[in-house]
Design a protein around this motif. Structure first.
Motif, PDB file in Angstrom:
ATOM      1  N   GLY A  19      -8.557  -9.928  11.621  1.00 22.58           N
ATOM      2  CA  GLY A  19      -7.145  -9.623  11.396  1.00 22.58           C
ATOM      3  C   GLY A  19      -6.233 -10.446  12.279  1.00 22.58           C
ATOM      4  N   CYS A  22      -6.138 -13.932  10.884  1.00 22.68           N
ATOM      5  CA  CYS A  22      -5.341 -13.931   9.656  1.00 22.68           C
ATOM      6  C   CYS A  22      -3.853 -13.870   9.979  1.00 22.68           C
ATOM      7  CB  CYS A  22      -5.749 -12.756   8.782  1.00 22.68           C
ATOM      8  SG  CYS A  22      -4.869 -12.655   7.225  1.00 22.68           S
ATOM      9  N   MET A  31       0.440 -12.452   4.176  1.00 23.13           N
ATOM     10  CA  MET A  31      -0.829 -12.621   4.883  1.00 23.13           C
ATOM     11  C   MET A  31      -0.735 -12.094   6.324  1.00 23.13           C
ATOM     12  SD  MET A  31      -2.908 -13.588   2.693  1.00 23.13           S
ATOM     13  CE  MET A  31      -4.302 -13.899   3.743  1.00 23.13           C
ATOM     14  N   VAL A  34      -1.155  -8.426   5.989  1.00 23.47           N
ATOM     15  CA  VAL A  34      -2.563  -8.108   5.715  1.00 23.47           C
ATOM     16  C   VAL A  34      -3.368  -8.163   7.010  1.00 23.47           C
ATOM     17  CG1 VAL A  34      -4.642  -8.973   4.578  1.00 23.47           C
ATOM     18  CG2 VAL A  34      -2.540  -8.762   3.287  1.00 23.47           C
ATOM     19  N   GLU A  37      -2.632  -5.143   9.048  1.00 27.38           N
ATOM     20  CA  GLU A  37      -3.282  -3.996   8.416  1.00 27.38           C
ATOM     21  C   GLU A  37      -4.774  -3.948   8.768  1.00 27.38           C
ATOM     22  OE1 GLU A  37      -3.096  -0.580   6.193  1.00 27.38           O
ATOM     23  OE2 GLU A  37      -1.418  -1.938   6.479  1.00 27.38           O
ATOM     24  N   VAL A  74       3.463  -1.036   5.393  1.00 28.27           N
ATOM     25  CA  VAL A  74       3.368  -1.677   4.078  1.00 28.27           C
ATOM     26  C   VAL A  74       4.663  -1.478   3.297  1.00 28.27           C
ATOM     27  CG1 VAL A  74       2.196  -1.516   1.844  1.00 28.27           C
ATOM     28  CG2 VAL A  74       0.869  -1.617   3.937  1.00 28.27           C
TER      29      VAL A  74
END
Length: 90
Positions: A19, A22, A31, A34, A37, A74
């Motif tokens: 993560g 990313c 991204m 994400v 998350e 989100v």
């Protein structure tokens, strides 16, 4: 099959690093969200694993709060994306 606490920590560390990579490597907002998350889910895995290791429900309860925080993140991210798309007109 019983999974040891150290294996849970190893899985969480791998997930958190994925993560982090990313979120750090991409410039795309989706991204990055994400990646954040995935990092939140990795911390949740640690809390649930610790909860099972110490036979206490505190970690599982805290993971429910992490899930609520992730859902709020989100929704805010989606609102930002919709707002930016409306500003660009695409």
């Amino acid at each position: 099959m019983i999974v040891s606490f150290y294996e849970v920590l190893l899985l969480a560390m791998i997930l958190f690093l994925l993560g982090l990579v990313c979120a750090a490597a991409h410039r795309n907002l989706i991204m990055i969200l994400v990646g954040v998350e995935i990092m939140l889910n990795a911390t949740g895995v640690v809390f649930v694993g610790a909860s099972l290791n110490w036979r206490s429900l505190d970690g599982q309860l805290f993971f429910l709060f992490i899930l609520a925080l992730a859902a709020a993140e989100v929704s805010v991210g989606l609102a930002l994306i919709v707002y930016s798309q409306r500003q660009k007109g695409t």
